[in-house]
Design an enzyme around this catalytic site. Structure first.
Site, PDB file in Angstrom:
ATOM      1  N   ASP A 183      87.388   6.691  78.798  1.00 30.22           N
ATOM      2  CA  ASP A 183      88.285   7.722  78.174  1.00 30.22           C
ATOM      3  C   ASP A 183      87.423   8.452  77.179  1.00 30.22           C
ATOM      4  O   ASP A 183      87.712   9.712  76.897  1.00 30.22           O
ATOM      5  CB  ASP A 183      89.376   6.745  77.418  1.00 30.22           C
ATOM      6  CG  ASP A 183      89.867   5.742  78.200  1.00 30.22           C
ATOM      7  OD1 ASP A 183      90.352   6.217  79.359  1.00 30.22           O
ATOM      8  OD2 ASP A 183      89.938   4.598  78.098  1.00 30.22           O
ATOM      9  N   HIS A 187      93.482   1.210  76.623  1.00 30.95           N
ATOM     10  CA  HIS A 187      92.835   1.920  77.867  1.00 30.95           C
ATOM     11  C   HIS A 187      94.323   2.059  78.539  1.00 30.95           C
ATOM     12  O   HIS A 187      94.515   1.227  79.598  1.00 30.95           O
ATOM     13  CB  HIS A 187      91.994   0.876  78.461  1.00 30.95           C
ATOM     14  CG  HIS A 187      91.474   1.918  79.647  1.00 30.95           C
ATOM     15  ND1 HIS A 187      91.094   3.118  79.613  1.00 30.95           N
ATOM     16  CD2 HIS A 187      91.678   1.648  80.946  1.00 30.95           C
ATOM     17  CE1 HIS A 187      90.932   3.483  81.015  1.00 30.95           C
ATOM     18  NE2 HIS A 187      90.963   2.646  81.913  1.00 30.95           N
TER      19      HIS A 187
END
Length: 336
Positions: free
Chosen positions: A163, A191
């Site tokens: 990410d 996440h």
């Protein structure tokens, strides 16, 4: 120190026969994860049905003639896979299937990581460093920690570097700069779709000057356009190529380990999901992504960052999701 004079490290990789494992193994073998002079012994673990495929990967590692690879072990036995391991990259997890509720996924994976935690606790090096990649990664890491009490909490982490890298890529593309020009991006939390990629403290080197990223891209783009792109990037890649983002996930796992082991760049930080110590009012014990610097094999949470109301709300929302995941998962494994 040359690779000839360094002792090899034992690196366990679960789910090694899968797409991410296949993309990750050459990165480890080349030194991208642990350094260009660090010899490795690879201990590759997967389920029995995947061993034939895994043998093909072993043949390719042999054919690559990687100077750093001293030995490769392929096994379906967790004890053999984790025996004396110095590092573990846990890619294998039960995948979400059509019609599955999130609680079903948590139940399946809680039991997987409960058992892996027990084996790691009993058979791996007591100083093992663990990276959980398989989703739901944060909560899988939390469960593993509960069942591997011999392993220091600071040595258990989950992957949010993907990410982090995705956020850098979006900023670099928008501004027409190299990814290396973008610094101090932060991913907070889980996440998952509640993650918070934060540009509040990020900088960009552009046109001979270092500027605040938020001033260059605009707050509305950063918070209304970039956030959903990063949060939904995995689904977009599956839609485009008919398969998951194995290449970028493997690269992020190697990046995570490289930063942890060899240190972060000066005047920059990275994002790692780690066991919270209460910093930024994140409940202690959650596996939550923070901005960290790394040196001498240890991570250090970046302290003293200002948090505005928008950021606080996003950080709290992702923490709430992680609390719910924790409580559900611990109920499944009987330690609530």
């Amino acid at each position: 120190m040359s690779s000839a004079s360094k002792a090899p490290i034992r690196v366990a990789v679960t789910g090694a026969a899968g797409q991410i494992g296949y993309a990750l193994l050459p990165l480890i073998a080349k030194g991208d994860a642990f350094g260009p002079d660090q010899p490795v012994i690879l201990q590759l673990l997967d389920l029995p049905f995947a061993l034939k495929s895994l043998e093909g990967s072993v043949m390719e590692l042999q054919d690559g003639a990687y100077p750093l690879v001293q030995n490769v072990i392929a096994t379906a036995d967790p004890v053999e896979g984790f025996k004396d391991a110095d590092y573990a990259i846990l890619v294998g997890a039960f995948p979400r299937k059509a019609g599955m509720e999130r609680k079903d996924l948590l139940e399946k994976n809680s039991n997987i990581f409960k058992e892996q935690g027990r084996v790691i606790n009993e058979h791996a090096s007591p100083n093992i460093k663990v990276l959980v990649v398989g989703n739901p990664a944060n909560t899988n890491a939390l469960i593993l920690r509960h069942f591997a009490p011999r392993v220091p909490a600071k040595n258990i982490s989950a992957l949010t570097r993907l990410d982090h890298n995705r956020s850098i890529g979006q900023v670099a593309t928008k501004l027409g700069v190299l990814p290396s020009a973008v610094r101090k991006v932060t991913v907070w939390g889980n996440h998952s779709s509640t993650q918070y990629p934060d540009l509040s403290h990020a900088t960009v080197d552009k046109d001979g000057a270092r500027s605040k990223a938020m001033e260059l891209v605009g707050e509305s783009w950063a918070r209304e356009e970039m956030l959903p792109i990063v949060a939904k990037r995995g689904a977009a890649i599956i839609s485009a190529r008919g398969a998951s983002s194995a290449m970028s996930a493997a690269n992020a796992a190697a990046n995570h380990m490289r930063s942890w082991v060899t240190g972060t760049a000066e005047d920059d930080w990275v994002s790692m999901a780690i066991v919270s110590d209460g910093s930024y009012d994140v409940p202690e014990g959650l596996v939550y992504s923070f901005p960290v610097t790394c040196s001498e094999g240890e991570w250090h949470i970046v302290q003293g960052l200002s948090i505005d109301d928008f950021s606080r709300a996003r950080m709290d929302a992702t923490a709430k999701e992680l609390i719910e995941e924790r409580d559900t998962a611990l109920a499944f494994v009987g330690t609530a």
